[in-house]
Each structure stands twice: as C-alpha cells, then as structure tokens.
Write an enzyme that holds these catalytic residues in place. Sequence first.
Site, PDB file in Angstrom:
ATOM      1  N   CYS A 118       8.828  -0.512 -31.766  1.00 26.58           N
ATOM      2  CA  CYS A 118       7.481  -0.974 -32.139  1.00 26.58           C
ATOM      3  C   CYS A 118       7.098  -0.599 -33.572  1.00 26.58           C
ATOM      4  O   CYS A 118       6.168  -1.173 -34.133  1.00 26.58           O
ATOM      5  CB  CYS A 118       6.438  -0.414 -31.180  1.00 26.58           C
ATOM      6  SG  CYS A 118       6.782  -0.796 -29.470  1.00 26.58           S
ATOM      7  N   HIS A 258      -0.924   0.363 -33.620  1.00 25.32           N
ATOM      8  CA  HIS A 258      -0.047  -0.291 -32.652  1.00 25.32           C
ATOM      9  C   HIS A 258      -0.855  -0.574 -31.377  1.00 25.32           C
ATOM     10  O   HIS A 258      -1.666   0.239 -30.953  1.00 25.32           O
ATOM     11  CB  HIS A 258       1.140   0.628 -32.355  1.00 25.32           C
ATOM     12  CG  HIS A 258       2.052   0.080 -31.324  1.00 25.32           C
ATOM     13  ND1 HIS A 258       2.531  -1.206 -31.382  1.00 25.32           N
ATOM     14  CD2 HIS A 258       2.573   0.632 -30.201  1.00 25.32           C
ATOM     15  CE1 HIS A 258       3.309  -1.421 -30.341  1.00 25.32           C
ATOM     16  NE2 HIS A 258       3.348  -0.324 -29.612  1.00 25.32           N
ATOM     17  N   ASN A 288       1.074  -5.667 -25.487  1.00 24.08           N
ATOM     18  CA  ASN A 288       1.895  -4.974 -26.482  1.00 24.08           C
ATOM     19  C   ASN A 288       3.030  -5.908 -26.912  1.00 24.08           C
ATOM     20  O   ASN A 288       3.915  -6.204 -26.116  1.00 24.08           O
ATOM     21  CB  ASN A 288       2.432  -3.693 -25.839  1.00 24.08           C
ATOM     22  CG  ASN A 288       3.324  -2.887 -26.764  1.00 24.08           C
ATOM     23  OD1 ASN A 288       3.700  -3.343 -27.844  1.00 24.08           O
ATOM     24  ND2 ASN A 288       3.670  -1.692 -26.328  1.00 24.08           N
TER      25      ASN A 288
HETATM   26  O1  UT7 Z   1       4.889   0.546 -27.449  1.00 25.58           O
HETATM   27  C1  UT7 Z   1       4.886   1.913 -27.119  1.00 25.58           C
HETATM   28  C2  UT7 Z   1       5.247   2.102 -25.730  1.00 25.58           C
HETATM   29  N1  UT7 Z   1       4.281   2.094 -24.716  1.00 25.58           N
HETATM   30  C3  UT7 Z   1       3.212   2.887 -24.633  1.00 25.58           C
HETATM   31  O2  UT7 Z   1       2.730   3.460 -25.548  1.00 25.58           O
HETATM   32  C4  UT7 Z   1       2.650   3.026 -23.249  1.00 25.58           C
HETATM   33  C5  UT7 Z   1       2.153   4.449 -23.005  1.00 25.58           C
HETATM   34  N2  UT7 Z   1       1.715   4.675 -21.631  1.00 25.58           N
HETATM   35  C6  UT7 Z   1       0.666   4.044 -21.090  1.00 25.58           C
HETATM   36  O3  UT7 Z   1       0.054   3.202 -21.702  1.00 25.58           O
HETATM   37  C7  UT7 Z   1       0.232   4.475 -19.693  1.00 25.58           C
HETATM   38  O4  UT7 Z   1       0.894   5.657 -19.320  1.00 25.58           O
HETATM   39  C8  UT7 Z   1       0.477   3.372 -18.616  1.00 25.58           C
HETATM   40  C9  UT7 Z   1      -0.490   2.224 -18.833  1.00 25.58           C
HETATM   41  C10 UT7 Z   1       1.896   2.892 -18.689  1.00 25.58           C
HETATM   42  C11 UT7 Z   1       0.217   3.945 -17.238  1.00 25.58           C
HETATM   43  O5  UT7 Z   1      -1.101   4.462 -17.148  1.00 25.58           O
HETATM   44  P1  UT7 Z   1      -1.357   5.915 -16.517  1.00 25.58           P
HETATM   45  O6  UT7 Z   1      -2.802   6.121 -16.513  1.00 25.58           O
HETATM   46  O7  UT7 Z   1      -0.511   6.881 -17.298  1.00 25.58           O
HETATM   47  O8  UT7 Z   1      -0.859   5.722 -15.035  1.00 25.58           O
HETATM   48  P2  UT7 Z   1       0.303   6.448 -14.249  1.00 25.58           P
HETATM   49  O9  UT7 Z   1       1.632   6.012 -14.760  1.00 25.58           O
HETATM   50  O10 UT7 Z   1       0.038   7.920 -14.178  1.00 25.58           O
HETATM   51  O11 UT7 Z   1       0.062   5.875 -12.820  1.00 25.58           O
HETATM   52  C12 UT7 Z   1      -1.124   6.182 -12.088  1.00 25.58           C
HETATM   53  C13 UT7 Z   1      -1.055   5.419 -10.793  1.00 25.58           C
HETATM   54  C14 UT7 Z   1       0.266   5.593 -10.060  1.00 25.58           C
HETATM   55  O12 UT7 Z   1       0.006   5.609  -8.666  1.00 25.58           O
HETATM   56  P3  UT7 Z   1       0.023   6.990  -7.850  1.00 25.58           P
HETATM   57  O13 UT7 Z   1       1.379   7.570  -8.073  1.00 25.58           O
HETATM   58  O14 UT7 Z   1      -1.069   7.807  -8.475  1.00 25.58           O
HETATM   59  O15 UT7 Z   1      -0.264   6.561  -6.469  1.00 25.58           O
HETATM   60  C15 UT7 Z   1       1.016   4.318 -10.397  1.00 25.58           C
HETATM   61  O16 UT7 Z   1       1.975   3.974  -9.443  1.00 25.58           O
HETATM   62  O17 UT7 Z   1      -1.191   4.017 -11.053  1.00 25.58           O
HETATM   63  C16 UT7 Z   1      -0.107   3.330 -10.449  1.00 25.58           C
HETATM   64  N3  UT7 Z   1       0.210   2.148 -11.239  1.00 25.58           N
HETATM   65  C17 UT7 Z   1      -0.388   0.970 -11.061  1.00 25.58           C
HETATM   66  N4  UT7 Z   1      -1.318   0.567 -10.190  1.00 25.58           N
HETATM   67  C18 UT7 Z   1      -1.717  -0.713 -10.272  1.00 25.58           C
HETATM   68  C19 UT7 Z   1       1.080   2.048 -12.278  1.00 25.58           C
HETATM   69  N5  UT7 Z   1       1.077   0.795 -12.755  1.00 25.58           N
HETATM   70  C20 UT7 Z   1       0.188   0.106 -12.020  1.00 25.58           C
HETATM   71  C21 UT7 Z   1      -0.270  -1.223 -12.037  1.00 25.58           C
HETATM   72  N6  UT7 Z   1      -1.212  -1.591 -11.149  1.00 25.58           N
HETATM   73  N7  UT7 Z   1       0.201  -2.126 -12.919  1.00 25.58           N
END
Ligand code: UT7
Length: 331
Positions: A118, A258, A288
């Site tokens: 990125c 970004h 993204n």
């Molecule tokens: O280009 C550079 C690369 N990318 C980034 O910079 C991305 C950086 N990371 C992020 O933006 C965030 O970490 C995410 C958007 C990917 C995830 O958000 P989060 O608040 O960190 O969520 P999490 O991964 O801790 O997941 C929380 C919960 C989980 O469920 P449990 O384990 O608490 O029951 C996930 O399974 O949300 C769940 N979850 C979803 N639920 C509904 C993860 N993805 C989804 C989804 N829809 N799409």
Amino acid sequence: MQRLREPKPAIVGTGAYVPAKILRNSDLERMVETSDHWIVERTGIRERRIAGEKECPSDMGAAAAMMALERADLQPYDLDLIIVATTTSDTLFPSTACQIQQKIGARKIPAFDLQAACSGFLYGLVMAHHLVAQETYRTILVIGAEKLSSIVNWTDRNTCVLFGDGAGAVIVRKSTEGGQMISHDLGSDGSQGQVLTVPAGGSRMPLTAENIGEGLQYIQMVGKKVFRLAVDAMESTARTCLKKAGLPTEEVSYVIPHQANLRIIELLAERLNLPLERFFTHLERYGNTSAACIPIALHEALTAGEIRPEEKVLLIAFGGGLTWASSLLEW
Ligand code: UT7
C-alpha cells in the site's frame, strides 16, 4: 497574491479511474456472515468498486495516466519514465508498467513495477522526485493501480469487506506550479511481514491444488495487529517527514492518509493533534485500494477544489512488508 516560486519537482497533473461495478455492504451481507452495520462501524466502508473480469491494473492505470497527462497538458510522447506501484500486476512478468507503456502509446522509455504494497505509490513518488531533481529524467509518470478483488478470498469476512479496485496517476516534472515536493520519509520492517501477506503464488510457494484448496493464494491478515502497527508507523513517518521540512504539525492544511480504516485515520488525527476535517477520506466509497488509494484521493481532492494555492499537503501511507511512507507537498 501568490508568491513567485523556483522551478522544483512537482506534481503537475493527476488522474484517476475506478471500475463501474459497485459492490455494496448489502451485497456482501448475501455473500458472507456480515452486516452493513458491522462494516460501517468497524471500518467506515460502505461500498467498493470491482473491476470487470478482463479489466486489469494496466487498463485502469492507462486510463488514469491519460487523464493525468491531459490535465498536465502533455502527451504520452513527453514521458521519459513510467513507474507503476502495484501488488496485483496483470502478470508476474512482463510488468504492468511495460503494458501501460504500450497501451498509452509512450515512446520506448524505461518502465518498471515497484512493489511496496500500500505504500508503493509514495515510494514511486519519492523516486520520481529525486530523478527529476537530478535531471536524470524530465517527465515521469507515477501510477498506483490495483485489482485487489483478484487476491481477496470472497468467503473470508475478515478481509473481503475491506478491499476494492482502482488506479490513480500523477505526472512529476520541474515546475513553478502544481504540488512542489518539500520532504519525504520512507521505511520498512521485514520482521513483521507475516501479519499481512499472500503466501502462495510466489517462488517460495508456487501454486498447487493443495495450497489453492487452503486459500493461500489470497490475502491473509492479522487485522488487529496490522491496525496497531499502522497507527504507530503512520504517526512516526508523518512526524519524521515534517521534521525534515522543519514544519510544525499544525501548519499542515490537508492530510491524505492511506484509506484502510476510518478508525485508523481518526486515531492518527488524534495522535497528530490535527482536526479530522483536514483528513481526506474516500474509503466509504472505494474501500482500501492499496497503492491506488493516495493518487485517487489526491486527484479527487484537487478536482473538488479542496486543496488551495500555498497549502501544505501531507500524504501518509502504510502497507504490507511492512512498509510506510510520507511526503509533504506545497500547492
Ligand atoms: O492496507 C493496510 C492493511 N490493512 C489494514 O490496515 C487493516 C487493519 N485492521 C483493521 O482495519 C481491523 O482490524 C479490521 C477491520 C480488519 C477488523 O476490525 P476489528 O475491530 O479489529 O475486529 P476483530 O478482527 O477484532 O474482530 C472482532 C469480531 C470478531 O468476532 P469475535 O471473535 O469477537 O466473535 C470477528 O470474527 O468481529 C468479527 N468480524 C466480523 N463480523 C462481521 C470480523 N470481520 C467481520 C465482518 N462482519 N466482516
């Protein structure tokens, strides 16, 4: 009255292209177990663009390039070098840059791809700045072009809601006008590479039926860790870039970060002590788009008249590698 400026390497034209097909959060609700509410709340993304089956980064990049040339009042034959930042090259080789050289009808000038995930567009911009400053080349086309939909696992809700396709392009040459480049900062940390990777398809793990079955040809991401690393790296590179320019943070008029997650941008604004209103976002519309995010955003901000003469604009990127980059420009 605007003061007279010395000719310096500057962005003298911008262009952008996004595919016509829109994939909304409501569409994703029918594909994986997710909801519009979760996606908007956790990322800020509402929809993203998806390239056609036969539409490649070289097609999108060529379209953005032609627009940038037109806005710079230049022709393809004026170009001396083409740099394309992409993680989703049309083919392993030839490079997307060579394909764009042919598609836009440029002379037989050097053309190469650059891989810094990125952060790739800003890596390319910094190369272009130095090559123009040293008068190695006069006019350089820098493109960020991505078809992330081709490396997204559409059954993985953790990643498939985040990414989109598109391309942005800029023309760099010496000028008293446009966005003159003041300072830059680039960096990497390979020890954290595994938090964001496509494991299969390279020479370490060539594609086999077995690893395709495991989905290893798709983006794998440890989201929470990437989130924390992104905020830290973006804050740090922004501060280094401003320090090099001797510019206090509060004098930055406009930030183009970004576009990975609105929460990352909000935290960055807080850490830099700058109002969120100074940060450009389009992730709600495009998600993204990796190396394409920043040049698309720059083009949109300029065409919307959001960047005014003499304003200082800070571009900040973060990506797999890990890589990070920032660039300060004055319009
Ligand atoms: O280009 C550079 C690369 N990318 C980034 O910079 C991305 C950086 N990371 C992020 O933006 C965030 O970490 C995410 C958007 C990917 C995830 O958000 P989060 O608040 O960190 O969520 P999490 O991964 O801790 O997941 C929380 C919960 C989980 O469920 P449990 O384990 O608490 O029951 C996930 O399974 O949300 C769940 N979850 C979803 N639920 C509904 C993860 N993805 C989804 C989804 N829809 N799409």
